[in-house]
Scaffold this active site. Structure first.
Site, PDB file in Angstrom:
ATOM      1  N   SER A 117     -57.874-111.813  37.573  1.00 32.19           N
ATOM      2  CA  SER A 117     -57.672-110.899  38.693  1.00 32.19           C
ATOM      3  C   SER A 117     -58.249-109.533  38.353  1.00 32.19           C
ATOM      4  O   SER A 117     -58.243-109.117  37.189  1.00 32.19           O
ATOM      5  CB  SER A 117     -56.169-110.762  38.954  1.00 32.19           C
ATOM      6  OG  SER A 117     -55.925-109.709  39.859  1.00 32.19           O
ATOM      7  N   TYR A 141     -47.867-108.215  37.032  1.00 30.25           N
ATOM      8  CA  TYR A 141     -48.823-109.257  37.403  1.00 30.25           C
ATOM      9  C   TYR A 141     -50.141-109.076  36.647  1.00 30.25           C
ATOM     10  O   TYR A 141     -50.640-110.004  36.016  1.00 30.25           O
ATOM     11  CB  TYR A 141     -49.069-109.245  38.920  1.00 30.25           C
ATOM     12  CG  TYR A 141     -50.288-110.040  39.316  1.00 30.25           C
ATOM     13  CD1 TYR A 141     -50.304-111.425  39.178  1.00 30.25           C
ATOM     14  CD2 TYR A 141     -51.425-109.416  39.813  1.00 30.25           C
ATOM     15  CE1 TYR A 141     -51.426-112.163  39.525  1.00 30.25           C
ATOM     16  CE2 TYR A 141     -52.537-110.138  40.166  1.00 30.25           C
ATOM     17  CZ  TYR A 141     -52.541-111.509  40.020  1.00 30.25           C
ATOM     18  OH  TYR A 141     -53.652-112.236  40.351  1.00 30.25           O
ATOM     19  N   LYS A 145     -51.991-111.495  33.629  1.00 31.36           N
ATOM     20  CA  LYS A 145     -53.366-111.998  33.673  1.00 31.36           C
ATOM     21  C   LYS A 145     -54.143-111.532  32.437  1.00 31.36           C
ATOM     22  O   LYS A 145     -54.902-112.301  31.837  1.00 31.36           O
ATOM     23  CB  LYS A 145     -54.075-111.541  34.952  1.00 31.36           C
ATOM     24  CG  LYS A 145     -53.563-112.218  36.201  1.00 31.36           C
ATOM     25  CD  LYS A 145     -53.890-113.700  36.190  1.00 31.36           C
ATOM     26  CE  LYS A 145     -53.700-114.332  37.543  1.00 31.36           C
ATOM     27  NZ  LYS A 145     -54.243-115.667  37.644  1.00 31.36           N
TER      28      LYS A 145
END
Length: 153
Positions: A117, A141, A145
């Protein structure tokens, strides 16, 4: 016909990847928490409902099918929710990747494409963001990643 495991096959990116490989004469196993009805009934596609953190389920897939490659798209993805529930994001995103990597190692699947991402870059220093841009994720988040990218390095 080679077998491709697409994790997160019901998501936007995963469903397009699964459809592409099915059209390209690969046998696609789509693993996701939900079933994407658009993929139901497609030739060369088998959908499995479950979580990539389920080591027993993942091992069953690898035992039954000679998985040539994995397209790992599965993860919890909502940035705002990751701030409220970072523990569930760390558990799901990291454990799912570790489970997939363990199965690949055990059953001899050597090819992996990981869908990361742009959240790994945090607040960009320049636009457009390129591959050499420094990483500095600002959300749980994005940090999950980036941690997976470190695992893969």
């Amino acid at each position: 016909m080679k077998t491709i495991l697409v994790t997160g096959a019901s998501g936007y990116i995963g469903s397009h990847i699964a459809a592409f490989f099915a059209r390209s004469n690969y046998f696609v196993i789509g693993l996701d928490l939900i079933i994407n009805k658009a993929l139901l009934g497609r030739p060369n596609v088998m959908l499995v409902q479950g979580n990539c953190t389920d080591a027993k389920l993942v091992a069953e897939i690898f035992k039954k099918y000679p998985v040539h490659a994995v397209m790992h798209c599965a993860s919890f993805i909502e940035v705002g929710t990751s701030v409220i529930h970072p523990d569930s994001y760390y558990h799901n995103n990291l454990a799912s990747t570790q489970t997939i990597l363990n199965a690949m190692r055990t059953y001899g699947s050597a090819f992996l494409v990981f869908v990361s991402s742009c959240a790994v870059y945090g607040n960009p220093l320049r636009i457009p963001i390129d591959e050499i841009h420094p990483t500095d994720p600002i959300s749980p988040y994005g940090r999950t990643k980036r941690a997976i990218e470190w695992m893969l390095e």
